[in-house]
Design a protein around this motif. Structure first.
Motif, mmCIF file in Angstrom:
data_model
loop_
_atom_site.group_PDB
_atom_site.id
_atom_site.type_symbol
_atom_site.label_atom_id
_atom_site.label_comp_id
_atom_site.label_asym_id
_atom_site.label_seq_id
_atom_site.Cartn_x
_atom_site.Cartn_y
_atom_site.Cartn_z
ATOM 1 N N ARG B 123 0.892 -1.139 -0.065
ATOM 2 C CA ARG B 123 0.046 0.052 -0.128
ATOM 3 C C ARG B 123 0.941 1.229 0.147
ATOM 4 N N MET B 127 -1.801 4.559 2.219
ATOM 5 C CA MET B 127 -2.239 3.386 2.373
ATOM 6 C C MET B 127 -3.639 3.290 1.341
ATOM 7 N N LEU B 130 -2.711 0.609 -3.780
ATOM 8 C CA LEU B 130 -1.849 -0.524 -3.972
ATOM 9 C C LEU B 130 -0.748 -0.150 -5.026
#
Lengths: 262, 312
Positions: B123, B127, B130
């Motif tokens: 991540r 986050m 991806l």
């Protein structure tokens, strides 16, 4: 005592809608136009540096506070740091993109630490964008042959040096540290950088950031970034609708909560 | 290719089997388990070729484990070393990689062996996204987000070895003490978890939420910003930087739905979100939603529960 706080200027991604993330992916991680802020954990590390400075002065010790970043640092950030209480703000300038390599950042900071005679405490945030490598403080500590403590949430002065409180995977830990060390700051009690008064801002207006140039190694990243994508949410939310709030709450209760009551 | 999974502290077979699932995904044909714990342990059926015990006492500090790990690395020459993702193990992974000259990546969620190298998914950008990274040169030290893997099945009869390697010193660190995170137990066992976000209205709103939690025997947690504002204990943060929970029902009040928070509640059987903004991202990840004012809903809910208890 000499304290070094490491920080990075990142982008504020907290309140972006999904479409903005889709655009970021489409445009090859283009973050231009996004508001730049202190990295979340780095901001905490900067504030802990100031808190530590306050504690040192209260106990009759000297406190020499330096903040360092690698990459770009606009004047508004450095002025904020000077006004908040940092005596020196240093920026290691490098070609755009080079600051994404944790090894490179750590080596630039290490060079500065060695060249300036070392620090009693080096503070750094535990995570910083865009690639969230989370490695810089540990590489820095290893390359300086210093111990490191992670998940730090509070630092105080004690007889042997610093008294540390931290959060790890199993709970809260505490210990006393003697000698120089690297402290990796997590979700801490002093989370946000203090707001300087107008008087402090005016006093700091002419303080100048110190720049030096560093060049990345020619062989580039060890682990090369390829692409990014957004995990699309399923988006199957069913809204509980009713004419009044009381009726909505009644439906919530009847359908979902009642059965869970002890 | 040879892999070693590394565990520190009391062994947890379920988590170890998740790490082994990740090791299998790297394409490793031979996997060893290196266990750093107080006493030598035998997990007799673990599907690995060898279990190597390195018994020792705490404190668990990264630099104490790097010397024995470096010796094991030079003796056994694994191509990839896998730690579980955590504050202490991440620190150890990075310091080990630096000591032995290996590449390093943290919080890996997926491995795909490719012709160009080993593809790692992690991540990035707070986050929220991806990212794919490719490692072309081994050895590689990684930490794995074990929540992304199901425990691997299967049994084997591994060779079990106990070494007498010494942990490094910790003269620089004195009076080391640890206290268990009681919030983890308190929240982990609940069927119902209530979470307050910034939209709940600060300390007053969190107090209301705690009252509701008591009435419903539910656990109460918060998002990171609420805890950092001092309205909830740091130990009760739910999300990437805190606890991951998996109750039957997770009821969120005034959370925006940022990815780091959602990662902490996504394993709940049912998520119900309350937010006064119908466009709030949290609704994209919720099964049910109520658009409305948190304070009003909390107040109605408490009245309803009190009256239902009186009726009984």
């Amino acid at each position: 005592m000499r304290i070094l706080s490491c920080f990075k200027i990142t982008h504020d991604l907290e309140h972006l809608p999904l479409e903005s993330f889709r655009n970021i992916c489409r445009n090859g991680l283009d973050l231009s136009g996004k508001t730049r802020i202190f990295g979340n954990y780095d901001e905490t590390a900067l504030e802990i540096g100031l808190v530590l400075g306050d504690a040192l002065r209260r106990s009759g010790n000297s406190a020499d506070l330096t903040a360092i970043t690698v990459g770009q640092c606009e004047q508004r950030f450095s002025r904020r740091l000077f006004a908040a209480g940092y005596g020196r703000v240093v920026c290691a300038q490098c070609p755009a993109g080079a600051e994404a390599s944790p090894k490179f950042i750590a080596s630039a900071i290490r060079d500065y630490v060695v060249a300036t005679g070392g620090f009693d405490a080096i503070l750094a945030g535990s995570q910083a964008g865009p690639f969230e490598h989370g490695q810089v403080p540990f590489i820095l500590a290893a390359s300086l042959c210093l111990p490191s403590l992670t998940g730090v949430i509070d630092i105080a002065i004690c007889d042997s040096g610093f008294s540390i409180t931290g959060k790890n995977d199993s709970g809260i830990y505490s210990c006393d540290v003697a000698g120089p060390s690297v402290y990796v700051v997590g979700d801490a009690r002093h989370a946000y950088l203090r707001m300087p008064t107008l008087r402090e801002q005016l006093a700091a207006a002419k303080s100048e950031i110190e720049f030096f140039t560093v060049n990345p190694p020619p062989n580039g990243d060890d682990i090369a970034f390829q692409k990014a994508w957004l995990e699309e949410p399923e988006g199957t939310c069913t809204f509980i609708e009713a004419d009044t709030m009381e009726e909505k709450v009644q439906l919530l209760w009847d359908r979902h909560l009642k059965e869970l009551m002890p | 290719m040879k892999a070693a999974v590394i565990w520190t502290g009391d062994p947890d077979e379920g988590a170890l089997r998740r790490l082994l699932a990740a090791a299998g995904e790297t394409g490793a044909g031979q996997v060893e388990a290196w266990l750093f714990s107080k006493a030598a342990v035998e997990i007799a059926n673990l599907p690995v070729t060898e279990i190597v015990n390195i018994p020792g006492e705490g404190p668990w500090l990264a630099e104490r484990l790097v010397p024995p790990l470096s010796i094991l690395f030079s003796e056994r020459q694994p191509d990839i070393l896998l730690f579980h993702n955590g504050t202490f193990s991440n620190a150890t992974a990075v310091r080990l990689a630096h000591a032995v000259g290996a590449k390093c990546a943290l919080s890996v969620e997926k491995f795909i062996p490719k012709e160009t190298g080993l593809s790692l998914h992690r991540r990035i950008l707070g986050m929220n996204l991806l990212g794919e990274f490719v490692c072309q040169i081994l050895p590689l030290v990684v930490s794995v987000s074990t929540g992304s893997y199901d425990p691997i099945g299967g049994e084997a009869k591994p060779k079990i070895t106990t070494t007498n390697l010494s942990y490094g010193g910790s003269e620089w660190c004195s009076n080391y003490r640890e206290s268990e995170n009681t919030a983890r137990e308190t929240l982990a066992d609940r069927d119902l978890i209530l979470v307050g976000g910034r939209g709940i209205g600060g300390e007053k709103g969190m107090n209301e939420l705690r009252e509701l939690g008591e009435l419903m025997n539910g656990g109460v947690g918060s998002t990171r910003p609420v805890a950092l504002d001092g309205c909830s204990p740091l130990e009760n943060i739910i999300g990437v930087s805190g606890l991951s929970v998996s109750p039957k029902l997770c009821l969120t009040f005034g959370t925006s739905g940022s990815t780091p928070f959602i990662k902490g509640i996504e394993k709940s059987d049912c998520i119900i979100a309350v937010n006064n903004d119908p466009e709030a991202m949290v609704f994209n990840y919720s099964h049910f939603g109520i658009v409305g004012d948190c304070a009003s809903i909390l107040s109605h809910l408490k009245s309803l529960i009190r009256s239902s208890k009186t009726d009984v």
